[in-house]
Design an enzyme around this catalytic site. Structure first.
Site, PDB file in Angstrom:
ATOM      1  N   HIS A   1       1.323  -6.674   8.088  1.00  0.00           N
ATOM      2  CA  HIS A   1       1.014  -7.956   9.516  1.00  0.00           C
ATOM      3  C   HIS A   1       0.792  -6.645  10.143  1.00  0.00           C
ATOM      4  CE1 HIS A   1       5.232  -8.780  10.185  1.00  0.00           C
ATOM      5  NE2 HIS A   1       5.416  -8.175  11.178  1.00  0.00           N
TER       6      HIS A   1
ATOM      7  N   ASP B   1       3.525  -8.708   1.874  1.00  0.00           N
ATOM      8  CA  ASP B   1       3.818  -8.504   3.529  1.00  0.00           C
ATOM      9  C   ASP B   1       4.274  -7.100   3.684  1.00  0.00           C
ATOM     10  OD1 ASP B   1       3.693  -8.778   6.396  1.00  0.00           O
ATOM     11  OD2 ASP B   1       5.501  -8.959   6.587  1.00  0.00           O
TER      12      ASP B   1
ATOM     13  N   SER C   1       9.594  -5.462  13.017  1.00  0.00           N
ATOM     14  CA  SER C   1       9.534  -5.045  11.481  1.00  0.00           C
ATOM     15  C   SER C   1       8.469  -3.828  10.726  1.00  0.00           C
ATOM     16  CB  SER C   1       7.809  -6.036  12.010  1.00  0.00           C
ATOM     17  OG  SER C   1       8.166  -7.810  11.586  1.00  0.00           O
TER      18      SER C   1
END
Length: 408
Positions: free
Chosen positions: A125, A155, A232
């Site tokens: 993402h 992911d 992230s």
């Protein structure tokens, strides 16, 4: 169908929910309109992905990488010693598209001396929907990065930069064996403006099944480490200096603290090995033919609940319907044969495995068609037959389940 994370997944400077924009009004014709109920989210925030134009005839080369797999369990060393071992393996990532800028983190994990490249693992993402990337090392040096490949289900994504002889993280071989309460260290780029930030905590749970989408789940490492937007893709390390996970999510709500998550290292190993084995590097143009995880498919359409309106004035009638509110442009998504505003009447599943029984699903607006679609566990070469109303005519659209390859 786009995945909407119910946890706070971060690739921009603020909290970024994947596919978080609501669908717009989808016109079928001037007097026959479908209006969304906003039950299911719609278009991608970053807009269409553009293809890069090649200047030279491609010359493809395979990768040649040896992963540094570690069996080193957590030790009783201090957090300071752990940071000294792994700090330079963590990078900051800046991503840009036509209309937006994002930021995240990544971890250097291998080099390719043959191609003169180093590889970085980050979150899918973080890179999704963007056109170009820059990677900043811990010493402040910045390099243009290329997308190598990725796997949305975990992911995870891989980037490459033209630089070798850097610090590379070793990847812990078996994240299932992590011990509850063991000390862990996270390094990343919180808020997209604080690169190289360190936080620490403990493993709260080893294999936590977490709902990361309206209809799917991931098995993640749960920790109490402080995580913020921009973290992230950053590294989660044990105190032996081995990468045990890639930070990808946290619960973000009033009254909730100390709930953050990471993709387990066993999934990282599986993904990078698959992606690097399927990717091809074009040495003439210095771009990738994207790698992928074999057998993976992704729905390329968004089905939403809406109100179908016909006629006008006293003759106007309305009814609830499920309709196609968005279709991806990437042809490797399953279902790009559908068109926006198709009203879905039924879906037939034709399994390529003859031991499985085919099934006809009649759409009922009292049920969730998306939940049913995600429960199918399809294989490549299976076929879906959508009976839809398109331009006021009923027709059947054949949709082959195909290999998904995300590319920019």
């Amino acid at each position: 169908m786009k995945k909407k994370y119910v946890l706070g997944l971060f690739s921009c400077l603020g909290a970024f929910m994947l596919a978080s924009c609501s669908a717009g009004i989808s016109s079928i014709e001037s007097e026959n309109n479908v209006y969304p109920t906003n039950a299911i989210s719609g278009t991608d925030a970053n807009g269409a992905i553009e293809s890069k134009q090649l200047l030279y005839d491609p010359v493809y080369e395979s990768t040649s990488v040896d992963l540094n797999i570690s069996d080193n369990v957590s030790t009783k060393t201090s957090v300071e010693e752990t940071v000294e071992k792994v700090y330079d393996s963590v990078v900051s990532i800046s991503a840009t598209s036509v209309s937006s800028i994002g930021a995240g983190s990544g971890v250097l994990f291998a080099k390719d001396d043959t191609l003169g490249l180093s590889y970085i693992v980050t979150c899918f993402h973080v890179v999704k929907g963007y056109l170009s990337y820059e990677v900043t090392l811990s010493n402040g040096e910045t390099y243009s990065a290329e997308y190598v490949g990725g796997y949305p289900d975990y992911d995870l994504a891989i980037l490459s930069i033209e630089k070798t002889d850097l610090t590379y993280a070793s990847i812990y071989s078996n994240s299932d064996s992590l011990k509850l309460g063991s000390t862990v260290v996270a390094i990343g780029n919180p808020l997209g403006t604080l690169p190289g930030s360190v936080s620490s905590g403990v493993v709260s749970y080893v294999n936590r099944r977490v709902q990361t989408d309206d209809y799917t789940y991931q098995t993640l490492i749960q920790t109490d480490v402080a995580i913020n937007s921009g973290n992230s893709g950053g590294g989660l390390f044990n105190t032996a200096g081995a990468l045990i996970g890639i930070v990808n999510a946290k619960y973000s709500a009033s009254g909730i603290e100390g709930l953050s998550f990471a993709v387990p290292s066993k999934n990282v190993i599986e993904t990078v090995e698959e992606v690097l084995s399927t990717a091809k590097y074009d040495t003439a143009n210095k771009v990738w033919s994207s790698g992928y995880v074999r057998g993976d498919y992704e729905y390329g359409f968004t089905i939403s609940l809406g109100v179908y309106q016909t006629g006008s004035g006293w003759n106007r009638t309305q009814s609830y319907v499920y309709y196609v509110s968005d279709v991806e442009s990437n042809s490797t998504y399953t279902g790009t044969e559908l068109k926006k505003s198709d009203i879905v009447k039924s879906i037939k599943v034709d399994y390529s495995d003859e031991s499985k029984e085919d099934y006809l699903y009649t759409v009922n607006t009292n049920e969730d068609v998306n939940k049913w679609l995600y429960s199918l566990e399809l294989d490549l070469d299976d076929t879906l037959y959508f009976t839809v109303t398109r331009d006021n005519q009923e027709q059947t659209i054949m949709v082959d389940v195909c290999q998904f390859i995300y590319s920019i």
